[in-house]
Design an enzyme around this catalytic site. Structure first.
Site, short mmCIF file in Angstrom:
data_model
loop_
_atom_site.label_atom_id
_atom_site.label_comp_id
_atom_site.label_asym_id
_atom_site.label_seq_id
_atom_site.Cartn_x
_atom_site.Cartn_y
_atom_site.Cartn_z
N ARG A 1 0.85 -1.18 0.00
CA ARG A 1 0.00 0.00 0.00
C ARG A 1 0.89 1.24 0.00
NH1 ARG A 1 -2.59 3.10 4.86
NH2 ARG A 1 -3.58 4.73 3.64
N HIS B 1 -3.17 10.98 0.87
CA HIS B 1 -2.61 10.69 2.18
C HIS B 1 -2.03 11.99 2.75
CE1 HIS B 1 -0.91 7.30 4.87
NE2 HIS B 1 -0.71 8.45 5.50
N GLU C 1 -7.35 8.32 6.45
CA GLU C 1 -7.56 8.97 7.75
C GLU C 1 -8.09 10.39 7.63
OE1 GLU C 1 -4.07 8.59 10.18
OE2 GLU C 1 -4.03 6.41 10.06
N ASN D 1 -7.23 1.77 9.78
CA ASN D 1 -5.91 1.98 10.40
C ASN D 1 -6.10 1.99 11.91
OD1 ASN D 1 -5.04 2.37 7.80
ND2 ASN D 1 -4.59 4.56 8.03
N TYR E 1 -3.95 1.54 15.84
CA TYR E 1 -2.67 1.42 16.54
C TYR E 1 -2.83 1.15 18.03
CZ TYR E 1 -0.44 3.22 12.34
OH TYR E 1 0.01 3.36 11.05
N GLU F 1 -3.37 -0.17 8.08
CA GLU F 1 -2.18 0.24 8.84
C GLU F 1 -2.29 -0.33 10.25
OE1 GLU F 1 -1.19 4.38 9.13
OE2 GLU F 1 -1.58 4.76 7.00
#
Length: 1925
Positions: A1447, A1492, A1537, A1680, A1682, A1748
Site C-alpha cells: 500500500r 494521504h 484517515e 488503520n 494502533y 495500517e
C-alpha cells in the site's frame, strides 16, 4: 384403633413418672411404617417380582418397592392423614439403593424412582408426618459389592458416601431425620469381606463419612442422623462392640431395634443394660419394636408396653420416641376408618377459620407481652438474605441489546416523581463486583434478585436471545457462589417486556407460553447453580397497581375486570412453570420453586365487633388468599372472595367485577405448585366492616371493608408503611395455619422500611429499630408459635429506583448517591446492624464466649533464620543493579500474568492513631501525637486524630469492610496509651483492652488473621516526659507493654511486629523533629534512639521467644520503611556504591544487626566514624554494641517485613560536615524523575519497577528470608472521589512487580498488605492526603465509609490470588483464511523525497515542514527515504518480507502540481507507473491511496478542504489516476484517515496545513467536503471504470479503540461510545450506514451550538440527495488502528467552540500498558479485536482490510526490536481471534511501515519501519530489523501454527543474510558498465542501452533538458537511479 389410643393414653399417664415434662411429650416421636398388609394388597404390590439382591432378604414388604411402578397410590394420602390424626408423628421410608442408583453411580440415577420417592415424601409431609428415611436396609446391592470387591479398603465407604450425598441432595428438603443403615446383620453379611471385623470397620467408616458430610453440607435446618443398632438381633458380639465404640461420635441419637419376649423380661433388661452402659447420656429412639410370644397383648396391651417403658427408663434414659407399628397391626380398622373419615368430618361442627384461630390466640395479649423482646436465636441453618429487583437497580436500560420494559416506557413518559427514570438507577448492570463486595461485607447466605425478562429476551420471546444479558447474570451468579452466597432468583419482578405489553401483557393468555419459554430458558441456563427460584414477586402488586389502580405500568385502571384477569393469568403461568421445573429439571438440579406473596396483617378496628373480625379476614383473603389459596389450598380462589364478588354483582345492576373460573383440571394443576411460601410484609392495617357497599369495582367496596391506621403507629417515609412489628408474628401464624402447616416452609422474602432522601442518610436509626423489632417478631413466631420460617430477607441491599416515587424513598441497607455518576455505595447503620444479626443468628441472650480457635490462615512457620556475615562495601546485593539497571523499557514494563502460592496472605493495614479516634475515651492516656496535634499550626488545617475514623467505636464497621475485601489478614497497631495510660503496667485500662479483644475476636470469627504492631509512632506522653526513646529505661517499659500484649492477645494473635518504621521514629522524630516529640538533633539523637529501639526490639523478641512461642506458635519481627534507589548512572561505580550506602543507612541501620551480625553495616560505621573524626569528635556519633549485645540482637526476627511506597535516583555527593546530620553522613543526593507519575505526597512518585528490584535486593542482601510487604499504597488529593483510577494503576503495577519477583526471580514473598484500609489521619498532612481503599467522610459525624473503586479492584486481585491472564487474552494458534492478503504500507510524503523533482508542485506538507517550530529537529520530507529514486530497493525489501500487497499513496502535487488537471506532470505520473509495474513483476498487488494528507499547496491557497470546490478537484484527480493506472491497480483507497486531516490539520493545527483558528467549525467543514469528495470518486469509479477494470474502491478510516476508564460506570461507558462515534463514526456512519452523521454527533454539536447563541449547528448538514449519494459508497472497510485509550466524560465551558469540547470526552492510558516511541501509542492488542468486532456489529458486517497497524521506537538504532515483534505477534493474534472467534470478515492485514520514515511532526525521531533507514548517512542505507523476519514468517505461515501439532514447514529457518549497508537484494549482483546491478536490473539496463543507441540524439536532448530543470538543492542521483530512467 381404640387399642392404640388406649396405649397412647397409658403412656401419657405414666410419662410424668419418668421425669418427662409436657414440652417433651409434645415433641415425642411416634413412628409408623412400613405399610400394613391390607393396604399393600390394595395397591397391588404384594406379588411383584423381586430383583436378585432383594431376594436375599426374603421379604416382600411393600415399602421397599413402593415405587416399582413409578406411582404413589391414591389411598396413601388418606391413610397418612389418619395416622397423623391418631398421633403418629414420623413414618419410616426405606430407600432402595439398588433401584435409585441401579449401576451404583450417582451420575446415573433412575429418574422415575427418584421422582416417585420425592412424591411419597411430599405426601407424608402434606399429611403433617415427618419422614424418617433409612438410606439402606438389609443386603448391599450387587452392583455395589462388585465395585467394592478387590478395590481399595475404603471402596465401600466411598460408594456409600456417593449414594448418601445424592440422597441428601435429592430428598433433603423433605427429610430431617436419617438413618444410614438398618438390619445390620444382613448388611454385614452381604459386604464383600470375609473377616467380620473388616465388615464392621467398612460399615462404620461408611456411616461416619456420611455423618460428617451431612453435618458439614446438608443439615442446615437442624437435621439429625443415626444408625439402627439391634439388641438381641443376632449381631455378632464383637462386631456390635466394635460398632458401638466406632460410632460414639457420629450419631445425633441412638436408634435401637428391640425384640421383647413376653415372659422373658429379665433377659431383655440384661441386654438393654449392657447397651446403656456403652451409650450413656444419649437420646434413644426405639426404631423397631417387635413383640414375640405375646398372645395376651391383644387383650391387654398395657402389660408388655408398661414393662418396656419401665425397663428403658429405669436408669433415666431419655427416650425420644417409639415404634408403634405393632400396635397398628393389631387394629383391623385402619382402612375402614380412613374410608369413613369424610363422613365423620361432615358430622362434625364447622371448624373455626384460621384467621379466627390466630386472632383469638393474640386478641387478649397484654401490650407489655406483645412488645416484649425475645432474647434467642433462630434454628441452625436459618437463611439470612437481602434483596433487590432488576428494574430497581440495574440501569443500562438500553445497553447491550436489552429490550424496553414497561417500566422504561413508564419512566420516559414522565409518570415518575420529578421525571426520574431507571435508565441508570444504581448502575448495577456494570457494578456486579461492587454489589457482591457489599454482600460479602453483609455476609448473608442468600441474595434474592430478579432477572430482567427484556434484558434476556428483548422481545419477550426466545426467538431473540441477548447473550450479553445472559452473560451479566452468569457473572453475578458465579460471583455470588464464589462468595458463598446462594442466589435466589426471581423470574418476574414487574418489568414486563414492552413488546409483550403491546400484545396485551398479562391480559393476553398467550403470555403464559411466553413466560414458560422464558422460564425454561432460565432454568436450563442458570439452574445448574440456582437452587431457589421465585416465579412471581408480589403478583398482587402487578394485578392491583398495574391493572387495577394504574399507579404502576402498564397504567391500566380496571380493578373490576383487568386486575382479576391478570391474576388469573399469572396463577396459571406460575403453575405451568412450577410443573415445568418439577417434570424437567428438579431431579437433576434439585432446586425449589415458589412465589412471593405480599400481605399486610389485618387487625379488627373494633376487636369486640365480630363483623370487624370477619372483615379483617376478608381483607386478608382479598390480598393474600387471592393468590395463596389456589396454590396452597385447593387450586381455586377463596370462598370468601368468590362469594363477595358474586354478592356484589347480584346487588348491583351491572357486573362490577369478573372473577375468572378455573376448570377442574386447572384447579388440580394449580394446587400445590410451590415448594415454599415466600412472604413479603411491611405493615399492618386496622379493618372495619362496611354494611352498605357501593357498586364500584374497588376491592374495599367488593369486600365490604374499610382500612384504617392506628394513629399511635409510627409512620415511615412512605404513607403506606406504618411500623407495626407484632403484625408480622400474627401474619406468620396465619400463613402457617391457613396454608403451610409443617408441610411447606415459609421464607420471609421481603421486609424493610423506607427513609426519605434528605436528612441523615447514613445513620438510619429508624430502619435499625424496624429491623430489630420485626426480626424479633419473626423469631417469636419460630420459637413460641412453632411456625416453620426458614429465612429472612431484608429489603434491600441498596437504595434504588422505587417506582412512581423514583429515588425519593430509600429502602437500602447501603446508601447510593444518585447525584454522583459513580453511584457510590455507603453502608448505613442498618447494614452494620443487620450484619451483626446475621453473625449472631438472631439475638442471643448473652455474648458468645471469646473464640480462641485457630484462624484459617497459613501462619509463617517460626524458624531461626541463618546467620549471615556482615555486608561488604558495597554489598554483594549490588548484582541487583547489574541485573536490572540495563533493562530496556520493554523488558522493564512488560506486564506479567500469574498467581501467588495458595498460602499467600493478602491483607490491608492501618494504625491506631490514624483511625481510632477516642483520644481521651474510657481512660485512655494522651500520646505524643495527641499533644502534638493540639498545638495549632503543627498539622495542615489544624486537623487532629481526636476522632479520626472513630474506629474505637466502629469495630463492626471496620470488620464489615475487611470481610468485603476478602483479606486474609488485617494489620493494625495497638495504642500503648490506650492500654497503659501512663505507659506502665500499673495503669491497665480495661476498656482499651476490651476494644482490642473485640476487634481481634471479630477478625478471628471471620477468618481474618490479626497482624499486630506493638508500636506505631504513638508513644504515651508520660513516657516522653522521661525522655522517650532517648531514655534506655524504655527498653524495660516496652518489654513490659509487649509482655502484657502477648499474654492478653497472643492466644489469637500469631503475627507480631514490634516497631513500625524505626527509621522514621529515629530520624523524623528525633532528627528533623517534624514528627513528635520534635527533637531537632540530626547528628546524634537519631543514632542514640535507633540504638535503644534495636535493643528494645531484641528484648521483646526474646520475651516472646522464651515465654510464649512454645504455647502460642507465632512469629515476630520489626518493620522498616524502604524506598528503592536506582543509581543515577548505573555504569558509575561511585553511584552504585552511593545507592548501596543509601539503603544501608535507610534499612540496614536496623536490619543488618538483626538479620546479619548483630551490628550496624560497615558502610554506615565507616561513614559516620570517618566523618566524626573529620568533625574533630573524640568518637563516632554512631553508638557501639557490646559483643554481648550483638549476640543478643542478632537473629531477632522470624520474617522480613517492610513498608515501601516509592523509588528515587541517587548519586554520590560530597556533603558538608556541619551541622552534624544523619542525612549528610550518607554522602548522597537523591532526586526523582519528573516523568514518574506523581501523587499527593511529592516525595512519593509511583515507580512500580522499583518494587521488583527492592525485593530482589532483600533476597540477595539477607539470604532470601520469608518476606512480607506490610504497607504499600499511594496518596491522592481527592476528598470525595471514589473512582480512584490512579490508585488502581498503582496497585496494578506494584503488585505485578511483586509477582515478577516471586515468579521470575524466586523471591520468598509470603504476603502483601495494601495501605490503607480507609482514608485516615495522614500525620502532618492531616486529612488532606487520602491513602484509603475506602473513603471516609470526615465532615460527617458518622464517619461513613464508602468503598472506592480501588477496593473493588484489590478484592478482585485477592479473589484471583494475583493477576491471572484473562481468558480472552490467551494466545490463539491458528491460520487466517486461505485467501487472506498480507501487506505493508507507506505514504508518499513520508518516504518519497524528491520534493521539487521533475516538476512536482508544492504540497501543504512541504510548506508546513519548512515553517519553523513545526517539526521536531526541523526535519523535512525533502529527501526522506528517497523512494522517488529507489523503486528497486523498495521492491526488494517488499519481496524479502514476502508480502502480497504493497500500500502506497500518490502525491497529488507530484502528478498535478497545482492540484488541477490543467497541467499533468507526466514524469511524476511515470514514477507511479514504474512502481506499479515493478510491483506486479514481483507478484505484489499495489494498493493505491489517492490522498494521504499531502494536498497541493495551490489548492490550500484557495481554502483547501474548507472550500467545497475541492470535491470536484478531487474527482478530477481521481479520474486521471483511474485512467492511467486503473488497468493495473485493482485496489483503491480514496482518502487516508480523513479524521486526522480534518482534526489535526484544520482543528488543532498540529499537522499541515496547520489551521487552528476555527477549531469549532473548520474540522466539520473539512470532514463534510472529504466525505463528499470520497463519494464522488467512488461513484466515478463505480459508474465509469469498475466494469472494465474490475477493482475495489473504498476509504481508510483510522480509530483508536475506546475503553471506559471505569468499566463499572455507565457515564464512562457512554464516554467510550461517544469517543468512537466522534472518531470513527464521524466518517463511517455516513458512508457505511445512512448517508448522514450519527445521532450522537448531531445532537451534541447542535445542543452546544444553540447554547452558544448560534441559530444552527456548527456541524454542516447533508441534503437528502447528498445522503443518498454518500450512503453505501464502499467496497470494503479500510481500517488503520494502533492503540486504545481509556475515556471519561469531561465538561468544557459552554463558550468553547471546538471539536474536543463538542466530543466532551477525555482520554488517558493505563499505566500498565507498554509504551512505544510515540506518546500516544500504547501497546493494547485487546483493543484491536474489540474494534474489529464493533465495526462488524455497527456497520453491518462489512469486509474489512486493515490498512495500517504498527509500533514505533525512539533512540539509537537497534536492529533487534523485540518490542515490535511482540506488538505484531499480539495484535495479529487479536485479528485472528476476531476472524475465528467473532466471525469478523477480515480480508487482509497491512503493517505500518515498510521502513523508518518521516513521522510527520515528529520528524525522524519516531521509527515505525521493518527496515532501519540511517538518515544521517547520505546513502540512506536500509537494514532489516528482527521484526521484519518475524513478520515474513507470519506471512509464510498465514498465521500461527499450533506448536502442539509439531513443527510446521512454514517455520523452517531460511539462510541468514548478514545485514549490510547496501540495500537487500544487491548482494546478488552483476557488473554492467561498471555498475553493481542485480541480474534483473542488468537485463533491463541492456534494453535501455539498446533504445538509447537507436535514439541517441533525442536521448541526449532529453537528458540535457532534465538537468536544466532539476533544482540545485536536490541530492545527486545514484547510478542505480539513472539506470531506472
Amino acid at each position: 384403633m381404640e387399642l392404640l389410643c388406649k396405649t397412647v393414653v397409658f403412656f401419657l399417664l405414666v410419662s410424668p413418672s419418668f421425669g418427662i415434662d409436657w414440652e417433651f411429650v409434645q415433641n415425642f416421636i411416634a413412628i409408623a411404617g412400613p405399610l400394613p398388609s391390607k393396604l399393600v394388597n390394595r395397591v397391588h404390590l404384594q406379588d411383584q417380582a423381586l430383583p436378585k439382591e432383594a431376594q436375599c432378604l426374603a421379604v416382600s414388604e411393600a415399602h421397599d418397592y413402593l415405587c416399582q411402578q413409578g406411582l404413589v397410590a391414591l389411598e396413601l394420602p388418606q391413610y397418612f392423614s389418619h395416622l397423623r390424626e391418631i398421633g403418629v408423628t414420623h413414618y419410616k421410608v426405606f430407600l432402595p439403593w439398588a433401584r435409585i442408583l441401579p449401576t451404583g453411580d450417582a451420575r446415573k440415577p433412575d429418574e422415575a424412582q427418584v421422582q416417585c420417592y420425592q412424591e411419597l415424601l411430599r405426601t407424608l409431609v402434606a399429611a403433617d408426618i415427618r419422614p424418617l428415611v433409612v438410606l439402606h436396609h438389609q443386603c448391599v446391592p450387587g452392583a455395589v459389592t462388585a465395585k467394592a470387591m478387590g478395590g481399595k479398603a475404603t471402596a465401600f465407604a466411598d460408594l456409600f458416601l456417593e449414594y448418601a450425598e445424592f440422597s441428601f441432595r435429592a430428598f433433603g428438603d423433605l427429610v430431617n431425620v436419617w438413618l444410614t443403615f438398618s438390619d445390620l446383620p444382613e448388611v454385614l453379611k452381604s459386604l464383600p469381606y470375609d473377616d467380620p471385623q473388616h465388615q464392621a470397620q467398612a460399615l462404620a467408616a461408611a456411616h461416619e463419612r456420611a455423618y460428617t458430610i451431612y453435618h458439614k453440607k446438608y443439615s442446615l435446618a437442624g437435621g439429625k442422623l443415626s444408625i439402627a443398632l439391634g439388641v438381641g438381633h443376632g449381631l455378632d458380639h464383637a462386631a456390635l462392640e466394635l460398632l458401638s465404640a466406632s460410632l460414639q461420635d457420629s450419631v445425633d441419637f441412638l436408634s435401637l431395634s428391640l425384640q421383647y419376649y413376653c415372659g422373658n423380661e429379665a433377659n431383655f433388661y440384661k441386654k438393654l443394660s449392657e447397651f446403656q452402659n456403652v451409650w450413656k447420656d444419649t437420646q434413644i429412639l426405639i426404631f423397631s419394636l417387635k413383640f414375640l410370644d405375646c398372645d395376651s397383648m391383644e387383650e391387654n396391651p398395657s402389660i408388655p408396653i408398661a414393662a418396656i417403658f419401665t425397663a428403658i427408663n429405669k436408669d433415666q434414659t431419655l427416650t425420644i420416641g417409639y415404634d408403634v407399628n405393632e400396635l397398628l397391626d393389631f387394629s383391623s380398622h385402619v382402612l375402614s376408618k380412613a374410608n369413613t373419615m369424610q363422613e365423620d368430618q361432615d358430622a362434625a361442627p364447622a371448624p373455626r377459620s384460621s384467621y379466627q384461630t390466630v386472632w383469638e390466640m393474640f386478641a387478649n395479649q397484654p401490650e407489655l407481652e406483645r412488645d416484649s423482646f425475645l432474647q434467642d436465636v433462630f434454628p441452625d441453618g436459618f437463611l439470612w438474605g437481602t434483596s433487590t429487583g432488576a428494574f430497581n437497580i440495574e440501569g443500562a436500560w438500553a445497553e447491550d441489546g436489552k429490550g424496553e420494559s414497561i417500566w422504561d416506557q413508564f419512566g420516559h413518559a414522565g409518570h415518575v416523581y420529578m421525571n426520574q427514570t431507571a435508565d441508570v438507577a444504581c448502575d448495577s448492570y456494570y457494578k456486579t463486583s461492587y454489589d457482591v463486595y457489599l454482600l460479602r461485607g453483609l455476609h448473608p447466605q442468600l441474595y434474592k434478585f430478579s432477572l430482567s425478562w427484556p434484558r434476556i429476551l428483548p422481545a419477550g420471546t426466545t426467538e431473540t436471545i441477548n447473550t450479553k444479558g445472559v452473560d451479566y447474570y452468569n457473572r453475578l451468579i458465579n460471583r455470588l457462589l464464589d462468595s458463598n452466597i446462594e442466589p435466589m432468583v426471581t423470574l418476574f419482578h414487574w418489568d414486563l417486556p414492552q413488546a409483550l405489553q403491546v400484545l396485551g401483557g398479562w391480559q393476553n393468555d398467550s403470555i403464559i407460553d411466553a413466560f414458560v419459554n422464558y422460564a425454561d430458558f432460565c432454568f436450563s441456563t442458570f439452574g445448574d447453580r440456582v437452587k431457589f427460584w421465585v416465579t412471581f414477586h408480589e403478583p398482587w402488586v402487578i394485578s392491583y397497581a398495574g391493572y387495577g389502580t394504574g399507579e404502576h405500568p402498564p397504567g391500566i385502571t380496571d380493578p373490576g375486570v383487568a386486575s382479576y384477569k391478570v391474576a388469573h393469568t399469572i396463577l396459571k403461568a406460575h403453575a405451568k412453570v412450577w410443573h415445568l421445573y418439577n417434570d424437567k429439571y428438579r431431579s437433576q438440579q434439585l432446586g425449589k420453586v415458589g412465589l412471593v406473596l405480599n400481605s399486610d396483617w389485618a387487625e379488627p378496628k373494633t376487636p369486640a365487633n365480630s363483623e370487624d373480625v370477619r372483615a379483617s379476614e376478608r381483607y386478608l383473603q382479598f390480598m393474600l388468599g387471592w393468590f395463596a389459596h389456589p396454590v396452597f389450598v385447593n387450586g381455586d380462589y377463596p370462598d370468601i372472595l368468590k362469594a363477595q364478588i358474586q354478592e356484589t354483582n347480584q346487588q348491583c345492576s351491572t357486573t362490577v367485577a369478573q372473577l375468572p373460573l378455573f376448570t377442574e383440571e386447572e384447579k388440580s394443576w394449580v394446587k400445590g405448585t410451590a415448594d415454599f411460601f415466600g412472604l413479603s410484609h411491611y405493615t399492618s392495617r386496622l379493618v372495619s366492616a362496611v354494611t352498605n357497599g357501593t357498586c364500584t369495582a374497588s376491592y374495599e367496596s367488593i369486600g365490604h371493608f374499610s382500612v384504617h391506621i392506628d394513629p399511635s403507629w409510627p409512620q415511615a417515609a412512605s404513607s403506606w408503611i406504618h411500623v407495626v412489628p407484632w403484625g408480622l408474628r400474627r401474619l406468620l401464624k396465619f400463613v402457617s395455619q391457613e396454608y403451610t402447616g409443617t408441610r411447606i416452609p415459609i421464607y420471609i422474602a421481603g421486609n424493610g422500611v423506607p427513609t426519605e432522601d434528605t436528612g441523615d442518610l447514613i445513620n438510619d436509626a429508624l430502619r435499625v429499630d424496624y429491623f430489630r423489632r420485626y426480626i424479633n417478631e419473626a423469631l417469636k413466631a419460630v420459637k413460641l408459635d412453632e411456625v416453620d420460617v426458614r429465612s429472612y430477607i431484608a429489603r434491600s441491599l441498596v437504595d434504588g429506583f422505587e417506582g412512581p416515587v423514583g429515588y425519593r424513598l430509600r429502602f437500602g441497607l447501603h446508601h447510593v448517591n444518585f447525584e454522583d455518576s459513580d453511584r457510590p455505595r455507603t453502608p448505613k447503620a442498618s447494614a452494620y446492624f443487620y450484619s451483626s444479626v446475621i453473625a449472631n443468628n438472631g439475638f442471643p441472650s448473652k455474648v458468645l464466649d471469646r473464640s480462641s480457635a485457630p484462624v484459617v490462615f497459613h501462619q509463617p512457620m517460626p524458624s531461626k533464620l541463618p546467620y549471615l556475615p556482615a555486608s561488604e562495601v558495597p554489598s554483594k546485593a549490588k548484582i541487583v543493579w547489574e541485573k536490572f539497571s540495563s533493562q530496556t523499557s520493554f523488558e522493564k514494563d512488560m506486564y506479567f500474568y500469574g498467581t501467588f502460592p495458595e498460602d499467600f496472605t493478602w491483607g490491608v493495614s492501618s494504625s491506631a492513631y490514624q483511625i481510632e479516634g477516642g483520644w481521651d475515651a474510657d481512660g485512655k492516656g494522651p500520646s505524643i501525637w495527641d499533644n502534638f496535634t493540639h498545638v495549632p499550626g503543627n498539622i495542615k488545617n489544624n486537623d487532629t486524630g481526636d476522632v479520626a475514623c472513630d474506629s474505637y467505636n466502629k469495630v463492626e464497621e471496620d470488620i464489615y469492610l475487611l470481610r468485603a475485601l476478602g483479606v486474609k489478614n488485617y494489620r493494625f497497631s495497638l495504642s500503648w496509651s490506650r492500654i497503659f495510660p501512663n505507659g506502665r503496667n500499673n495503669s491497665i485500662n480495661r476498656h482499651g483492652v476490651d476494644y482490642y479483644n473485640r476487634l481481634i475476636d471479630g477478625l478471628v470469627a471471620n477468618n481474618i488473621a490479626p497482624i499486630v504492631t506493638l508500636y506505631h509512632f504513638d508513644l504515651p506522653q508520660a513516657l516522653q516526659d522521661i525522655g522517650g526513646w532517648e531514655n534506655s529505661e524504655m527498653i524495660d517499659l516496652f518489654d513490659s507493654f509487649a509482655d502484657f500484649c502477648f499474654q492478653t492477645f497472643g492466644d489469637r494473635v500469631k503475627f507480631w511486629i514490634t516497631l513500625n518504621e524505626p527509621q522514621v521514629i529515629a530520624w523524623v522524630g528525633y532528627g528533623t523533629g517534624e514528627f513528635p516529640p520534635n527533637v531537632k538533633d540530626p547528628g546524634s539523637a537519631p543514632y542514640r534512639v535507633a540504638h535503644i529501639l534495636l535493643k528494645a526490639h531484641a528484648r521483646v523478641y526474646h520475651t516472646y521467644d522464651d515465654k510464649y512461642r512454645a504455647s502460642q506458635g507465632g512469629v515476630i519481627a520489626l518493620c522498616p520503611n524502604i524506598d528503592w534507589v536506582e543509581p543515577q548512572t548505573p555504569s558509575n561505580p561511585r553511584d552504585i556504591e552511593a545507592a548501596d550506602r543509601y539503603l544501608q543507612f535507610l534499612v540496614g541501620w536496623f536490619t543488618h544487626p538483626i538479620f546479619k551480625n548483630g551490628d550496624y553495616p560497615d558502610a554506615m560505621k565507616w561513614k559516620v566514624g570517618n566523618r566524626s573524626e573529620l568533625q574533630n569528635l573524640p568518637s563516632s556519633r554512631l553508638p557501639v554494641f557490646t559483643a554481648e549485645e550483638r549476640e543478643y540482637i542478632r537473629g531477632t526476627a522470624d520474617v522480613f517485613c517492610f513498608n515501601t511506597y516509592t523509588s528515587r535516583l541517587v548519586t554520590h555527593a560530597t556533603t558538608q560536615l556541619r551541622p552534624f546530620s544523619y542525612e549528610y553522613d550518607q554522602e548522597v543526593v537523591t532526586k526523582v524523575d519528573s516523568s514518574w507519575p506523581s501523587s499527593a505526597v511529592p516525595s512519593q512518585r509511583a515507580v512500580a519497577w522499583g518494587m521488583r528490584r527492592l525485593l530482589n535486593w532483600i533476597k540477595e542482601e539477607y539470604g532470601n528470608p520469608p518476606v512480607y510487604v506490610i504497607e504499600n499504597g499511594v496518596g491522592l488529593n481527592t476528598k470525595s472521589q471514589v473512582d480512584d483510577n490512579s490508585r488502581i494503576f498503582y496497585y496494578k503495577t506494584y503488585i505485578d512487580e511483586a509477582l515478577k519477583a516471586y515468579k521470575l526471580d524466586g523471591v520468598n514473598l509470603r504476603g502483601y498488605n495494601a495501605w490503607s484500609l480507609m482514608d485516615s489521619f495522614e500525620w502532618l498532612d492531616g486529612y488532606e492526603t487520602r491513602f484509603g481503599l475506602h473513603q471516609v467522610d470526615f465532615d460527617n459525624a458518622n464517619r461513613p465509609r464508602t468503598p472506592k473503586r480501588s477496593a473493588v479492584y484489590y478484592a478482585e486481585v485477592i479473589r484471583n490470588n494475583g493477576i491471572p491472564l484473562p481468558e480472552e487474552d490467551e494466545f490463539l494458534y491458528g491460520e487466517f483464511p486461505e485467501n487472506f492478503v498480507w501487506g505493508v504500507a507507506t505514504a508518499a510524503y513520508q518516504i518519497e523525497g524528491g520534493w521539487r523533482a521533475d516538476g512536482k508542485g508544492l504540497s501543504i506538507w512541504d510548506k508546513y515542514t519548512h515553517t519553523p517550530l513545526r517539526i521536531s529537529n526541523d526535519d523535512t520530507g525533502d529527501v526522506a527515504c528517497d523512494s522517488y529514486h529507489r523503486i528497486e530497493e523498495d521492491v526488494e525489501m517488499l519481496k524479502s518480507l514476502k508480502v502480497s500487497r504493497y500500500r502506497f499513496s500518490v502525491s497529488w502535487s507530484r502528478v498535478l502540481p497545482d492540484g488541477t488537471t490543467r497541467y499533468i506532470n507526466e514524469k511524476g505520473l511515470n514514477y507511479y507507473e514504474r512502481l506499479v509495474d515493478a510491483l506486479l513483476a514481483a507478484n505484489i498487488v499495489p494498493q493505491v491511496t489517492l490522498y494521504h494528507w499531502d494536498l497541493p499547496q495551490a489548492l490550500q491557497d484557495v481554502g483547501g478542504w474548507e472550500n467545497d470546490t475541492i470535491v470536484q478537484r478531487f474527482k478530477e484527480y481521481a479520474d486521471l489516476l483511474f485512467k492511467r493506472l486503473g488497468d493495473k491497480v485493482k485496489f483503491w483507497i480514496t482518502l487516508n484517515e480523513p479524521f486526522n486531516a480534518a482534526y489535526q490539520g484544520y482543528g488543532v493545527g498540529t499537522a499541515a496545513p496547520g489551521v487552528s483558528i476555527r477549531p469549532g467549525r473548520a474540522p466539520y467543514v473539512v470532514g463534510h467536503n472529504m466525505i463528499k469528495a470520497h463519494a464522488e470518486a467512488w461513484h466515478l469509479y463505480n459508474e465509469t471504470y469498475r466494469a472494465k477494470q474490475g477493482g475495489l474502491i473504498s476509504i481508510t478510516l483510522n480509530s483508536d479503540w475506546a475503553e471506559p476508564r471505569n468499566p463499572h460506570k455507565q457515564e464512562d461507558i457512554d464516554a467510550a461510545k461517544q469517543y468512537l462515534e466522534f472518531f470513527l463514526g464521524w466518517f463511517a456512519h455516513p458512508i457505511f450506514k445512512n448517508g448522514d452523521y450519527n445521532e450522537v454527533m448531531k445532537t451534541r454539536i447542535r445542543e452546544r451550538s444553540l447554547a452558544q447563541g448560534l441559530s444552527q449547528s456548527r456541524l454542516p448538514e447533508f441534503t437528502e440527495s447528498e445522503k443518498q449519494r454518500i450512503k453505501g459508497t464502499y467496497d470494503y472497510f479500510g481500517l488503520n488502528h494502533y492503540t486504545t485509550v481509556l475515556t471519561y466524560k469531561i465538561n468544557y465551558p459552554a463558550g468553547i467552540l471546538s471539536y474536543d469540547s463538542d466530543r466532551g470526552v477525555a482520554a488517558v492510558s493505563d499505566r500498565s500498558w507498554l509504551s512505544s516511541g510515540s506518546l500516544w501509542l500504547k501497546v493494547t492488542p485487546f483493543g484491536f479485536r474489540k474494534l474489529l468486532r464493533w465495526i462488524k456489529e455497527q456497520y453491518n458486517h462489512p469486509p474489512i482490510y486493515v490498512t495500517e497497524n504498527g509500533v514505533s521506537e525512539r533512540g539509537a538504532a537497534d536492529l533487534n526490536d523485540p518490542w515490535r515483534t511482540h506488538y505484531y505477534r499480539s495484535y495479529i493474534d487479536e485479528a485472528l481471534k476476531a476472524v475465528v472467534l467473532d466471525g469478523v470478515d477480515l480480508r487482509g492485514y497491512t503493517a505500518w511501515s515498510l521502513m523508518d520514515n518521516l513521522e510527520w511532526a515528529m520528524g525522524f525521531d519516531e521509527k515505525f519501519g521493518f527496515f532501519h533507514v540511517n538518515f544521517t548517512d547520505p546513502s540512506l542505507p536500509r537494514r532489516p530489523k528482527a521484526s521484519a523476519r518475524y513478520y515474513s514468517q507470519i506471512i509464510n505461515c498465514n498465521g500461527f501454527p499450533d506448536p502442539a501439532t509439531g513443527p510446521h514447514p512454514c517455520l523452517e529457518p531460511e539462510p541468514e543474510v548478514t545485514p549490510t549497508d547496501t540495500a537487500p537484494g544487491l548482494s546478488d549482483s552483476v557488473q554492467f558498465l561498471g555498475l553493481d546491478l542485480t541480474s534483473q536490473s542488468a537485463e533491463i539496463a541492456l534494453y535501455v542501452l539498446f533504445v538509447l543507441s537507436v535514439v541517441g540524439a533525442l536521448g541526449l536532448a532529453l537528458s540535457a533538458f532534465r538537468c536544466r530543470k532539476t533544482p540545485k538543492s536536490l541530492h545527486k542521483q545514484s547510478h542505480t537511479e539513472l539506470t531506472k530512467m
